[in-house]
Design an enzyme around this catalytic site. Structure first.
Site, mmCIF file in Angstrom:
data_model
loop_
_atom_site.group_PDB
_atom_site.id
_atom_site.type_symbol
_atom_site.label_atom_id
_atom_site.label_comp_id
_atom_site.label_asym_id
_atom_site.label_seq_id
_atom_site.Cartn_x
_atom_site.Cartn_y
_atom_site.Cartn_z
ATOM 1 N NE ARG A 220 -3.497 -2.332 2.782
ATOM 2 C CZ ARG A 220 -3.180 -3.470 3.400
ATOM 3 N NH1 ARG A 220 -1.972 -3.600 3.951
ATOM 4 N NH2 ARG A 220 -4.043 -4.460 3.479
ATOM 5 C CG HIS B 9 -5.694 -8.741 1.633
ATOM 6 N ND1 HIS B 9 -5.734 -9.208 0.339
ATOM 7 C CD2 HIS B 9 -5.726 -7.380 1.535
ATOM 8 C CE1 HIS B 9 -5.787 -8.190 -0.500
ATOM 9 N NE2 HIS B 9 -5.784 -7.073 0.205
ATOM 10 N NE ARG C 39 -3.168 -3.720 -1.278
ATOM 11 C CZ ARG C 39 -2.534 -4.503 -0.407
ATOM 12 N NH1 ARG C 39 -1.213 -4.541 -0.406
ATOM 13 N NH2 ARG C 39 -3.203 -5.245 0.454
ATOM 14 C CE1 TYR D 226 -6.330 -5.948 -5.461
ATOM 15 C CE2 TYR D 226 -6.006 -7.565 -3.728
ATOM 16 C CZ TYR D 226 -5.989 -6.255 -4.160
ATOM 17 O OH TYR D 226 -5.642 -5.258 -3.292
ATOM 18 C CE LYS E 176 -8.122 -1.320 4.777
ATOM 19 N NZ LYS E 176 -8.622 -1.557 3.401
ATOM 20 C CG HIS F 275 -4.882 1.018 -3.671
ATOM 21 N ND1 HIS F 275 -4.203 0.673 -2.526
ATOM 22 C CD2 HIS F 275 -5.885 0.101 -3.797
ATOM 23 C CE1 HIS F 275 -4.768 -0.390 -1.973
ATOM 24 N NE2 HIS F 275 -5.786 -0.760 -2.725
#
Length: 310
Positions: A148, A279, A248, A288, A173, A245
């Site tokens: 990120r 994640h 990514r 994705y 995150k 982003h």
């Protein structure tokens, strides 16, 4: 404090602790919920928690439609939790505050487009060579590692093991540190940047790995501004949204495309990619799979040829 506000405050703190235990940072959401408790206390509301109570609280902030939708979404999920303890809690509607527009889909750059983006970095601030090199190294790292943008600008020198090509990513995150190995070419680029950076700023103002033209940590805003300039110079400012982003997304899509080409079991490898990307849920990584028309076509072909095993 009223009995209801006290009860609500206790449940809010327990809910925040629960979200933290599941790996979520939850800082902004926690602020919203605590503000809701203060609102209930000031208004002297009695139980139960109602739709009107939530709507009035959200509207008291004003602001953009998306901000209202976000606050209401935080309350809606908390109300679901609260209903376990108070069955009279009213369920909040899912789309009480529609968002003004959908989030634009990611733009997946081709190899040629990515190369032009990196090459264009040399054209920004030609009188300050380090700025262009900073942007080129940053963009290359984002594209090759899937980090990120916030994780990249927060890197300190001590987080980057140039000898072994491993990054320590802190304050992710989901509140977990993780180790991210990088490709040998990325490792070489990081080493070159470190040499040029140290030559330009032998006595930096802080320990950030990526520096601004003033010698302090490159900010997220600085990254966004530099990226916008580079995008324009590369001829990619053509009406199609392109954000840092998106690199990514490109990393994840490229990796899964390669696995499909190798006829690997993509579903079995998703946990590996999820860990690498930081994640908390594999479902976030599975998103994705829909990030590229080519990837969807590849997955569909695999499913057809293998009788459904993609």
């Amino acid at each position: 404090m009223t009995a209801f506000a006290r009860f609500l405050g206790e449940k809010v703190e327990r809910y925040i602790d629960l979200r933290h235990s599941l790996g979520y940072a939850f800082s902004k959401q926690a602020g919203t919920l605590r503000a809701f408790v203060r609102y209930v206390e000031r208004a002297q509301f009695d139980a139960p928690a109602t739709r009107t109570m939530a709507l009035d609280f959200v509207l008291s902030f004003g602001g953009a439609a998306n901000s209202r939708a976000t606050r209401h979404g935080v309350l809606r999920r908390f109300y679901e939790y609260l209903a376990v303890y108070d069955a009279q809690t009213e369920a909040l509607k899912r789309r009480a505050f529609p968002r003004s527009r959908a989030i634009p889909p990611p733009r997946i750059l081709s190899e040629a487009e990515l190369a032009s983006l990196i090459d264009a970095c040399a054209r920004i601030s030609p009188g300050i060579p380090l700025r262009g090199l900073t942007m080129a190294t940053l963009i290359g790292l984002l594209a090759s590692s899937g980090l990120r943008s916030g994780e990249v600008v927060r890197l300190d020198r001590s987080d980057v093991d140039l000898t072994n090509g491993v990054l320590l990513v802190r304050k992710t995150k989901f509140r977990k540190d993780r180790l991210v190995p990088v490709h040998a070419t990325t490792q070489t680029a990081l080493c070159r940047y470190a040499r040029e950076r140290d030559a330009a700023f032998p006595s930096p103002k802080d320990q950030a790995f990526f520096l601004s033209s003033r010698g302090n940590r490159l900010s997220a805003t600085g990254l966004q501004c530099g990226f916008a300039q580079v995008r324009k110079f590369a001829g990619l400012d053509d009406g199609k949204t392109l954000r840092p982003h998106d690199l990514r997304h490109r990393f994840a899509v490229t990796r899964m495309s390669l696995w499909h080409q190798q006829r690997a079991n993509v579903q079995a490898l998703l946990p590996v990619l999820a860990t690498y990307l930081g994640h908390a849920n594999y479902s976030d990584t599975a998103y994705y799979l829909t990030g590229s028309v080519d990837l969807l076509a590849m997955a569909a072909e695999r499913a057809f040829l293998d009788g459904g095993a993609a």
